[in-house]
Design a protein around this motif. Structure first.
Motif, PDB file in Angstrom:
ATOM      1  N   ALA A  75      32.925  39.364  45.288  1.00  0.00           N
ATOM      2  CA  ALA A  75      34.372  39.537  45.157  1.00  0.00           C
ATOM      3  C   ALA A  75      34.892  38.820  43.923  1.00  0.00           C
ATOM      4  CB  ALA A  75      35.075  39.014  46.411  1.00  0.00           C
ATOM      5  N   LEU A  76      34.316  37.612  43.643  1.00  0.00           N
ATOM      6  CA  LEU A  76      34.761  36.886  42.446  1.00  0.00           C
ATOM      7  C   LEU A  76      34.419  37.667  41.188  1.00  0.00           C
ATOM      8  CD1 LEU A  76      33.958  33.194  43.443  1.00  0.00           C
ATOM      9  CD2 LEU A  76      36.207  34.227  43.045  1.00  0.00           C
ATOM     10  N   GLU A  77      33.188  38.220  41.162  1.00  0.00           N
ATOM     11  CA  GLU A  77      32.799  39.022  39.998  1.00  0.00           C
ATOM     12  C   GLU A  77      33.702  40.243  39.852  1.00  0.00           C
ATOM     13  OE1 GLU A  77      28.620  39.987  40.391  1.00  0.00           O
ATOM     14  OE2 GLU A  77      28.186  37.837  40.550  1.00  0.00           O
ATOM     15  N   ILE A  78      34.003  40.881  40.975  1.00  0.00           N
ATOM     16  CA  ILE A  78      34.847  42.084  40.911  1.00  0.00           C
ATOM     17  C   ILE A  78      36.255  41.707  40.449  1.00  0.00           C
ATOM     18  CG2 ILE A  78      35.952  43.898  42.310  1.00  0.00           C
ATOM     19  CD1 ILE A  78      33.398  44.009  43.961  1.00  0.00           C
ATOM     20  N   SER A  79      36.793  40.609  40.968  1.00  0.00           N
ATOM     21  CA  SER A  79      38.162  40.273  40.539  1.00  0.00           C
ATOM     22  C   SER A  79      38.204  39.914  39.054  1.00  0.00           C
ATOM     23  CB  SER A  79      38.822  39.202  41.404  1.00  0.00           C
ATOM     24  OG  SER A  79      37.908  38.377  41.994  1.00  0.00           O
ATOM     25  N   GLU A  80      37.131  39.269  38.554  1.00  0.00           N
ATOM     26  CA  GLU A  80      37.057  39.012  37.101  1.00  0.00           C
ATOM     27  C   GLU A  80      37.121  40.326  36.331  1.00  0.00           C
ATOM     28  OE1 GLU A  80      36.945  36.363  35.101  1.00  0.00           O
ATOM     29  OE2 GLU A  80      37.527  35.315  36.924  1.00  0.00           O
ATOM     30  N   ALA A  81      36.279  41.275  36.761  1.00  0.00           N
ATOM     31  CA  ALA A  81      36.205  42.572  36.065  1.00  0.00           C
ATOM     32  C   ALA A  81      37.549  43.288  36.146  1.00  0.00           C
ATOM     33  CB  ALA A  81      35.098  43.423  36.672  1.00  0.00           C
ATOM     34  N   LEU A  82      38.216  43.195  37.279  1.00  0.00           N
ATOM     35  CA  LEU A  82      39.516  43.865  37.422  1.00  0.00           C
ATOM     36  C   LEU A  82      40.523  43.255  36.451  1.00  0.00           C
ATOM     37  CD1 LEU A  82      39.752  44.207  41.321  1.00  0.00           C
ATOM     38  CD2 LEU A  82      39.330  46.033  39.670  1.00  0.00           C
ATOM     39  N   ARG A  83      40.540  41.941  36.394  1.00  0.00           N
ATOM     40  CA  ARG A  83      41.494  41.268  35.494  1.00  0.00           C
ATOM     41  C   ARG A  83      41.247  41.671  34.045  1.00  0.00           C
ATOM     42  NH1 ARG A  83      41.889  36.827  39.178  1.00  0.00           N
ATOM     43  NH2 ARG A  83      39.782  36.208  38.622  1.00  0.00           N
ATOM     44  N   ARG A  84      39.937  41.731  33.676  1.00  0.00           N
ATOM     45  CA  ARG A  84      39.615  42.141  32.297  1.00  0.00           C
ATOM     46  C   ARG A  84      40.150  43.539  32.010  1.00  0.00           C
ATOM     47  NH1 ARG A  84      34.674  39.755  33.282  1.00  0.00           N
ATOM     48  NH2 ARG A  84      33.631  41.727  33.705  1.00  0.00           N
TER      49      ARG A  84
END
Ligand code: GLU
Ligand code: MG
Length: 462
Positions: free
Chosen positions: A10-19
């Motif tokens: 989830a942390l990786e996905i939220s990083e990618a979403l923010r980018r």
């Protein structure tokens, strides 16, 4: 409470979403009235939501399509909606937004027995346990409306104002809605939906879109994204979308036909298989279809579950209100689509035509799999194929041909549903009873209404 690996993902996905400039995630469930209900979270909360979920009251299971609460709904208790990260995607028509479907769990982390998506997943797993892979795709039909305040509108919100005078399947209609259609295709591609085809349909201002097949849960997820994307794109034009089975009373309706194929050891069981069963199908494929046909009167409550559904299910409108099967027969509830020999076995599928968008697509997917598997477990065989439009036969000839009218009202369908051991066993009592309570309340609400009143009250719900 949940898998700690989900935290990292989830942390990786939220990083990618923010980018990618995505700031919020819409987490949805579809309730027993077929309405998608949502809780939204900022991207920063995704990891927490994936771990402990988002609060959602169990009373959602009793919500009706007019936001009334059916008997059995209680204000007490809580459930958690867990966003399914594997199915999360950005929403092409809503910049800044991602979407994820929710699985609902109890506060102790155990699956919520009333969860519609959990039911579809369980049936999909049952099929896998029998060595089967099920593929499904929902078609979407809708009517585009210019809104009560358009030039042609008379301010009456209950009247549909077509956005185009183009004819059925007419290039003229596509030209009239070209801008909308391009935006729709771009938005769907941006939401990870693979579109197979788009065309003007038969009713005024009606369009249809088909998508590539997925597993049953994936097909239902896709249906949710397609419907919400339609709404978002239409609203940018000041238009509205009616997905109602009966956008207007007395005309051709909107279907949400379900295409399906069943595979074992890389072989499509619904592909023509000369010389085996009497239907020209592998006996297992025939049994799958026969199981659906056997359960169909009760299944109607799940796949055509609103009062408006029965305005649509009339003969000779390609809504196929007859309990029979036929190759390429658009008046047979179960149409076998053989495809062309040169196209290979991958294209062969069965189409359940009676389905509409007032149905919860997860319940449709799960209930259809349950009925097909029951047919296989009982080695059912198909009655003879119906090769003509049943409406052209008189009653005795129709009876001899094996084409019987399916339930003609929601109440009739619910009576069949309440008697169906197959569906109750598959859904479990908690889900089956909540579903039945919601749909009974809807049937009661519309019992004394005219066709126009039903169509008007249902037009913008789904
Ligand atoms: N609109 C029709 C229906 O109500 C279906 C037309 C078609 O066969 O695609 O299901
Ligand atoms: Mg169509």
């Amino acid at each position: 409470m949940r898998d700690p690996v989900a935290d990292d993902t989830a942390l990786e996905i939220s990083e990618a979403l923010r980018r990618n400039d995505i700031h919020a995630v819409a987490v949805t469930m579809v309730d027993n009235s077929g309405v998608a209900r949502v809780k939204a979270i900022p991207v920063d909360r995704l990891a927490q939501a994936a771990t402990i979920g988002i609060g959602a009251p169990p009373v959602f299971d009793f919500f009706g399509s007019d936001d009334s609460i059916a008997p059995g709904g209680s204000p007490v208790g809580d459930l958690r909606m867990i966003p399914d990260l594997a199915s999360l995607r950005s929403l092409g028509a809503m910049p800044g937004w991602a979407w994820a479907p929710a699985d609902r769990v109890s506060l102790d982390g155990s699956p919520h027995l009333g969860c519609q998506r959990g039911f579809a997943r369980h049936q999909q797993d049952q099929a896998a346990g029998m060595g089967l892979k099920v593929e499904m795709a929902f078609e979407t039909e809708w009517v585009l409306d210019a809104g009560p305040h358009s030039i042609e509108g008379d301010g009456n919100p209950s009247r549909l104002v077509p956005v185009t005078t183009g004819l059925a399947y007419g290039m003229g209609r596509l030209v009239d809605v070209a801008g909308f259609s391009t935006e729709l295709l771009v938005a769907l591609a941006g939401s990870g939906v693979e579109v197979a085809q788009l065309h003007p349909e038969y009713a005024p201002s009606q369009m249809e879109l088909s998508v590539t097949h997925k597993d049953p849960v994936g097909a239902a997820d896709t249906a949710v994204v397609v419907r919400q994307t339609l709404r978002a794109v239409a609203s940018k034009h000041g238009w509205r979308v009616s997905l109602s089975p009966a956008a207007s009373a007395g005309g051709v309706g909107n279907g949400a036909h379900l295409h399906m194929s069943v595979w074992r050891d890389g072989h499509n069981l619904l592909a023509p298989a000369a010389g085996v069963g009497s239907a020209g199908l592998d006996p297992l494929g025939e049994a799958w279809m026969a199981g659906i046909l056997a359960a169909l009167p009760a299944l109607m409550a799940v796949v055509a579950p609103s009062a408006a559904s029965y305005l649509r299910l009339q003969p000779q409108r390609w809504a196929a209100p007859w309990r029979c099967w036929g190759r390429e027969n658009r008046e047979a509830a179960l149409r076998l689509v053989g495809g062309a020999a040169w196209a290979g076995m991958g294209v062969a599928n069965a189409e359940l035509k009676v389905v509409d968008a007032s149905a919860n697509p997860y319940l449709v997917a799960g209930a259809v799999v349950a009925a097909g598997l029951d047919g296989m477990q009982r080695s059912l065989t198909l009655p003879p194929e119906v090769k003509i439009d049943p409406a052209l036969l008189d009653e005795p000839a129709r009876h001899a041909a094996g084409a019987v009218r399916l339930p003609q009202s929601l109440t009739e369908a619910l009576d069949e549903f309440d008697r169906s051991e197959v569906l109750h066993h598959a859904m479990g009592n908690q889900l089956a009873e909540a579903f039945s309570a919601v749909r009974r309340a809807e049937a009661d609400r519309f019992a004394a209404c005219s066709e126009d009143e039903i169509a008007n009250a249902s037009r913008w719900v789904w």
